[in-house]
Design a protein around this motif. Structure first.
Motif: not given
Length: 464
Positions: A401-420, A452-459
């Motif tokens: 997506d071309t959204g704002t991106g995921i900040p560096d300080d929370i990138r390691d937490s995005i796969f944690d349960p209940f994190f949003t 910023p401007g590009h977030t990509e999830f690869s499965v």
């Protein structure tokens, strides 16, 4: 106290000296109903044995249906041996005046060294808790996905249903005018060959696609056709003749040809009859298109849920699942002014897995991507075959997506349960944790790259 502990089903086979250790190292408490033992995010450092009363784990919203788990007498909760629990994501509330025995986590280290049977039972409790929590979170995420899809599906179905009802009512009114057109035709004296030539032109036009005209081109053609019909005395008052003629690509040249075939005395009646058929065909086409849209939506939800298949592992067409998911999320995508680029390789091999689970992956990733672009943007979904050096073949699917991106300080937490990162009430906090679990269940991997401007999830999922 020892007799009360013996009533716990989990402690049925535990020697008395080990249960006595719990009594000697624990703290007995009586807690009034309505007491909040722990708020969301607070630290947890006690093993809690519920001797009497009732304690619930809820969301803290105080709603009628916010209870997650209810603990009755002889339940075990809180910290367990070898547990990594440090805080609770939910509220712990005493619903009925309770009698508890609690043991601090520091004491559990001694217990693990001294009392094998008691430790084994409590570790088994932790395993059961993890299993139950996993089932609960998966069910919660499925319900959240179903809610999002249901809202969009209801809107998508409403449009074609309304179109069918509208076209049916219009056709009912239109058919009332058919007898007048029939009377005009009955008064015409035309040989069969002339009728056949007009029919050939009519059916030729019915088979053509609607012309792509600019606003200026359409306005110019409307003027030309209106002038022609006025010149030859066609009755334009009771029926809109110009609109249907343009929609089916009639020009003044076509009308002149009809004039040559039937003559000036018959052209008015023939034109009315032709337009009458064009209007009927247009309404039938609208009903057909709307019905086809409903069929597409029903087919998509059927493919998405795979309700015509068993619940076991089977071959999965990833492209079909992604397209079905996009169809069901189309309302949200359009509502957010997001454009979609779909680049799926034609020769994608099937993978072996659980179709419903994989569709849940695409739902979460696409839904999150759209949420990241509230002011519009571009969603790109691509899938290709990858051959690794170890001889294994994988299907790599990327959702960007071309959204704002995921900040560096929370990138390691995005796969944690209940994190949003979403506002309260707008996210379950379960999605990416569930996604990672499903991908791991399929022996695959998921990675994220964001700026910023590009977030990509690869499965990456293995074939076979």
């Amino acid at each position: 106290m020892l007799e009360q502990l013996r009533q716990f089903p989990a402690f049925a086979t535990i020697p008395d000296e080990q249960l006595q250790w719990l009594v000697d190292n624990g703290e007995e408490k009586h807690i009034d109903a309505g007491t909040v033992l722990a708020k969301p995010g607070e630290s947890i450092d006690q093993l809690v044995l519920l001797l009497d009363g009732r304690i619930v784990i809820d969301t803290g919203q105080n709603g009628p249906d916010d209870d997650i788990v209810t603990y009755e007498p002889h339940s075990i909760m809180g910290v367990l041996p070898y547990s990594r629990m440090t805080s609770t994501p939910n509220r712990m509330l005493v619903e009925k005046t309770s009698h508890i025995l609690q043991v601090h986590r520091d004491k559990l280290r001694d217990m693990a060294c001294l009392h094998y049977e008691l430790t084994e039972v409590l570790v088994q409790q932790m395993t059961n808790r993890v299993r139950s929590f996993t089932r609960y979170t998966q069910q919660e995420d499925k319900m959240a996905s179903l809610g999002r899809l249901s809202a969009g599906l209801a809107h998508e179905l409403n449009n074609p249903v309304a179109a069918i009802v509208r076209s049916a009512e219009t056709m009912k009114a239109h058919l009332r005018a058919t007898p007048d057109a029939f009377k005009q035709i009955m008064h015409l004296q035309l040989p069969d060959e002339k009728v056949d030539t007009v029919n050939e032109l009519l059916f030729k036009k019915l088979d053509q696609k609607a012309p792509q005209l600019s606003l200026l081109e359409r306005s110019s053609r409307e003027d030309d056709l209106a002038d022609w019909l006025d010149d030859y005395g066609a009755d334009t008052g009771s029926l809109d003749l110009v609109g249907p003629l343009i929609d089916f690509n009639f020009t003044t040249d076509d009308l002149n040809w009809m004039l040559d075939q039937v003559g000036p005395d018959n052209i008015g009646g023939v034109t009315n009859w032709v337009v009458n058929n064009l209007v009927t065909q247009s309404l039938v086409r609208d009903i057909s298109d709307a019905s086809e849209r409903i069929g597409t939506l029903v087919g998509s939800i059927k493919n998405y849920t795979h309700m015509d298949r068993g619940a076991g592992k089977t071959t999965v067409d990833l492209g079909e699942g992604i397209r079905s998911t996009l169809t069901l999320l189309d309302h949200k995508v359009k509502g957010s002014n997001v454009s979609v680029r779909l680049n799926l390789a034609d020769d994608l091999p099937v993978v072996c897995g659980w179709p419903g689970e994989l569709n849940q992956v695409w739902t979460n990733l696409i839904d999150n991507a759209v949420d990241a672009m509230p002011d519009g943007g571009e969603l790109t979904i691509s899938s290709e075959v990858e051959h690794h050096s170890d001889g294994l073949t994988f299907v790599l699917t990327k959702i960007a997506d071309t959204g704002t991106g995921i900040p560096d300080d929370i990138r390691d937490s995005i796969f944690d349960p209940f994190f949003t990162t979403k506002e309260i009430g707008k996210g379950t906090g379960l999605g990416l944790d569930i996604v990672q679990g499903i991908v791991s269940h399929h022996n695959g991997s998921i990675k994220v790259d964001s700026q910023p401007g590009h977030t990509e999830f690869s499965v990456c999922l293995p074939v076979g």
